[in-house]
Design a protein around this motif. Sequence first.
Motif, PDB file in Angstrom:
ATOM      1  N   ASP A  92      -8.890  21.539   6.162  1.00 26.24           N
ATOM      2  CA  ASP A  92      -9.281  21.096   7.500  1.00 26.24           C
ATOM      3  C   ASP A  92      -8.684  19.753   7.893  1.00 26.24           C
ATOM      4  N   GLY A  93      -7.795  19.206   7.070  1.00 25.99           N
ATOM      5  CA  GLY A  93      -7.178  17.921   7.353  1.00 25.99           C
ATOM      6  C   GLY A  93      -7.858  16.736   6.707  1.00 25.99           C
ATOM      7  N   SER A  94      -8.994  16.955   6.047  1.00 27.18           N
ATOM      8  CA  SER A  94      -9.630  15.864   5.308  1.00 27.18           C
ATOM      9  C   SER A  94      -8.707  15.443   4.174  1.00 27.18           C
ATOM     10  N   CYS A  95      -8.566  14.133   3.957  1.00 24.23           N
ATOM     11  CA  CYS A  95      -7.658  13.671   2.916  1.00 24.23           C
ATOM     12  C   CYS A  95      -8.050  12.276   2.438  1.00 24.23           C
ATOM     13  N   GLY A  96      -7.610  11.949   1.250  1.00 24.19           N
ATOM     14  CA  GLY A  96      -7.849  10.630   0.681  1.00 24.19           C
ATOM     15  C   GLY A  96      -6.755  10.300  -0.312  1.00 24.19           C
ATOM     16  N   ALA A  97      -6.531   9.001  -0.506  1.00 26.28           N
ATOM     17  CA  ALA A  97      -5.444   8.590  -1.398  1.00 26.28           C
ATOM     18  C   ALA A  97      -5.687   7.193  -1.928  1.00 26.28           C
ATOM     19  N   VAL A  98      -5.044   6.913  -3.061  1.00 21.64           N
ATOM     20  CA  VAL A  98      -5.028   5.568  -3.635  1.00 21.64           C
ATOM     21  C   VAL A  98      -3.603   5.251  -4.063  1.00 21.64           C
ATOM     22  N   ALA A  99      -3.249   3.977  -4.017  1.00 21.98           N
ATOM     23  CA  ALA A  99      -1.908   3.554  -4.429  1.00 21.98           C
ATOM     24  C   ALA A  99      -1.996   2.248  -5.193  1.00 21.98           C
ATOM     25  N   ALA A 100      -1.080   2.070  -6.145  1.00 21.81           N
ATOM     26  CA  ALA A 100      -1.022   0.869  -6.974  1.00 21.81           C
ATOM     27  C   ALA A 100      -2.374   0.588  -7.625  1.00 21.81           C
ATOM     28  N   LEU A 101      -3.038   1.647  -8.061  1.00 20.10           N
ATOM     29  CA  LEU A 101      -4.343   1.532  -8.712  1.00 20.10           C
ATOM     30  C   LEU A 101      -4.149   1.310 -10.206  1.00 20.10           C
ATOM     31  N   GLU A 102      -4.812   0.288 -10.745  1.00 18.74           N
ATOM     32  CA  GLU A 102      -4.747  -0.002 -12.174  1.00 18.74           C
ATOM     33  C   GLU A 102      -6.083   0.282 -12.843  1.00 18.74           C
ATOM     34  N   HIS A 103      -6.024   0.567 -14.161  1.00 15.30           N
ATOM     35  CA  HIS A 103      -7.204   0.599 -15.038  1.00 15.30           C
ATOM     36  C   HIS A 103      -8.115   1.807 -14.866  1.00 15.30           C
ATOM     37  N   ILE A 104      -7.721   2.817 -14.082  1.00 11.70           N
ATOM     38  CA  ILE A 104      -8.564   3.998 -13.887  1.00 11.70           C
ATOM     39  C   ILE A 104      -7.785   5.239 -14.304  1.00 11.70           C
ATOM     40  N   GLU A 105      -8.361   6.032 -15.202  1.00 10.89           N
ATOM     41  CA  GLU A 105      -7.633   7.158 -15.788  1.00 10.89           C
ATOM     42  C   GLU A 105      -7.331   8.265 -14.788  1.00 10.89           C
ATOM     43  N   HIS A 106      -8.256   8.525 -13.866  1.00 11.14           N
ATOM     44  CA  HIS A 106      -8.098   9.653 -12.948  1.00 11.14           C
ATOM     45  C   HIS A 106      -8.027   9.189 -11.490  1.00 11.14           C
ATOM     46  N   PRO A 107      -6.856   8.759 -11.055  1.00 11.66           N
ATOM     47  CA  PRO A 107      -6.727   8.333  -9.658  1.00 11.66           C
ATOM     48  C   PRO A 107      -7.005   9.454  -8.667  1.00 11.66           C
ATOM     49  N   ILE A 108      -6.781  10.724  -9.068  1.00  8.17           N
ATOM     50  CA  ILE A 108      -7.034  11.821  -8.146  1.00  8.17           C
ATOM     51  C   ILE A 108      -8.505  11.893  -7.763  1.00  8.17           C
ATOM     52  N   SER A 109      -9.385  11.577  -8.703  1.00  6.78           N
ATOM     53  CA  SER A 109     -10.815  11.630  -8.410  1.00  6.78           C
ATOM     54  C   SER A 109     -11.234  10.460  -7.528  1.00  6.78           C
ATOM     55  N   VAL A 110     -10.576   9.316  -7.703  1.00  6.13           N
ATOM     56  CA  VAL A 110     -10.840   8.189  -6.798  1.00  6.13           C
ATOM     57  C   VAL A 110     -10.363   8.540  -5.390  1.00  6.13           C
ATOM     58  N   ALA A 111      -9.206   9.200  -5.299  1.00  9.60           N
ATOM     59  CA  ALA A 111      -8.691   9.633  -3.994  1.00  9.60           C
ATOM     60  C   ALA A 111      -9.687  10.552  -3.298  1.00  9.60           C
ATOM     61  N   ARG A 112     -10.301  11.449  -4.061  1.00  7.18           N
ATOM     62  CA  ARG A 112     -11.281  12.351  -3.452  1.00  7.18           C
ATOM     63  C   ARG A 112     -12.502  11.575  -2.965  1.00  7.18           C
ATOM     64  N   ARG A 113     -12.919  10.561  -3.700  1.00  7.52           N
ATOM     65  CA  ARG A 113     -14.049   9.732  -3.234  1.00  7.52           C
ATOM     66  C   ARG A 113     -13.682   8.991  -1.952  1.00  7.52           C
ATOM     67  N   VAL A 114     -12.447   8.524  -1.862  1.00  4.15           N
ATOM     68  CA  VAL A 114     -12.001   7.885  -0.620  1.00  4.15           C
ATOM     69  C   VAL A 114     -12.152   8.867   0.543  1.00  4.15           C
ATOM     70  N   MET A 115     -11.757  10.105   0.321  1.00  4.53           N
ATOM     71  CA  MET A 115     -11.839  11.131   1.353  1.00  4.53           C
ATOM     72  C   MET A 115     -13.279  11.411   1.755  1.00  4.53           C
ATOM     73  N   GLU A 116     -14.153  11.521   0.771  1.00  6.79           N
ATOM     74  CA  GLU A 116     -15.504  12.004   1.037  1.00  6.79           C
ATOM     75  C   GLU A 116     -16.520  10.906   1.325  1.00  6.79           C
ATOM     76  N   ARG A 117     -16.229   9.658   0.910  1.00  8.23           N
ATOM     77  CA  ARG A 117     -17.254   8.626   1.017  1.00  8.23           C
ATOM     78  C   ARG A 117     -16.841   7.399   1.816  1.00  8.23           C
ATOM     79  N   THR A 118     -15.676   7.455   2.430  1.00  3.57           N
ATOM     80  CA  THR A 118     -15.248   6.340   3.275  1.00  3.57           C
ATOM     81  C   THR A 118     -14.670   6.900   4.569  1.00  3.57           C
ATOM     82  N   PRO A 119     -14.530   6.045   5.600  1.00  2.00           N
ATOM     83  CA  PRO A 119     -13.866   6.486   6.827  1.00  2.00           C
ATOM     84  C   PRO A 119     -12.354   6.348   6.747  1.00  2.00           C
ATOM     85  N   HIS A 120     -11.828   5.998   5.566  1.00  4.48           N
ATOM     86  CA  HIS A 120     -10.402   5.700   5.405  1.00  4.48           C
ATOM     87  C   HIS A 120      -9.661   6.852   4.744  1.00  4.48           C
TER      88      HIS A 120
END
Length: 345
Positions: free
Chosen positions: A108-136
């Motif tokens: 449906d066009g919902s999306c999330g992303a992270v860049a230049a992220l350090e110290h976190i093993e699963h950036p894909i899961s952080v990206a999903r949190r950005v999509m689902e829990r922020t307006p960004h």
Amino acid sequence: MPNRRNFLKASLLGASASMLAWGGKLAAAPTRAGAKATAARVVSTWDFGIAANQAAWAVLGKGGNALDAVETGVQVPESDLKNHSVGKGGYPDRDGHVTLDASIMDADGSCGAVAALEHIEHPISVARRVMERTPHVLLVGEGALQFALEQGFKKQNLLTPEAEQAWHEWRKTAKYQPSINSEVRDYGTGLPGGANNHDTIGMLAIDAHGRLAGACTTSGMAWKLRGRVGDSPIIGAGLYVDGEVGAATSTGVGEEVIRNAGSFLVVELMRQGRSPQEACKEAVMRIVRKRREASKTLQVGFLAMNRDGEAGAYAIQHGFAYAVCDAQKQDALIPAQSVYRTSYS
């Protein structure tokens, strides 16, 4: 007879209730009108996509949704210490920092992303949190790390002894030159210098309800300038999904993909009626036409899937392959056609 004001009031109350039922987010878009049950399928870039697909299929094969499948699938290479171009085993930048990029997108066009992220093993899961829990859509650097920690992700050192040793070896010459298809030639060898110095896993899936999703994650180019970000976390470049048309992802030198909004281009070409392979080929050829001399020494590949589950790929250089998993094929690896035929494997 209810008047217009009462009708609008009732409609707004109904919409609010729907949002609350979805934890403050709009309900997922329904399967496209008139769609029949679809055979679930997942595809991903390179040979390390085989193991990733198996993890995704564990979700899809049980009737799970495509978004959960792609997140679960790409976590496999993110945790693989032998994979020096994705996740925890990734090679660092020229200053010795491992920085990760990732994006995820729903039909449906919902999306999330992270860049230049350090110290976190699963950036894909952080990206999903950005999509689902922020307006960004995109969080970067220290802000992305702060958000991840607030969401309960654990901070850890991502620079493995093997990657650190390779970095020290590279510093003896400090020569920076990405290697074509290094992900094929040197995957798992741990060789220093140019080996495994760049790539990505991009994954596209369609579930039994006909819903598409995609994910893309990488540690970027080894020995890159600090702060460099490639195409993987850029929606429309490294990844794009439109549930009415299809999905696409990219691999290779991210700068070339960004310049052409590559994955968005592939989806738009499919919208015009081209097959996934035809769309990928045209996106590759646009890079070649604009950068004819440079294209002879770099790799870019696209992988696409349309809304019917048909997949296709195309690359600049020979050697790119994509993995396919569905009810009939559990570990297929399919070589992509390319502009140049010289083998670098």
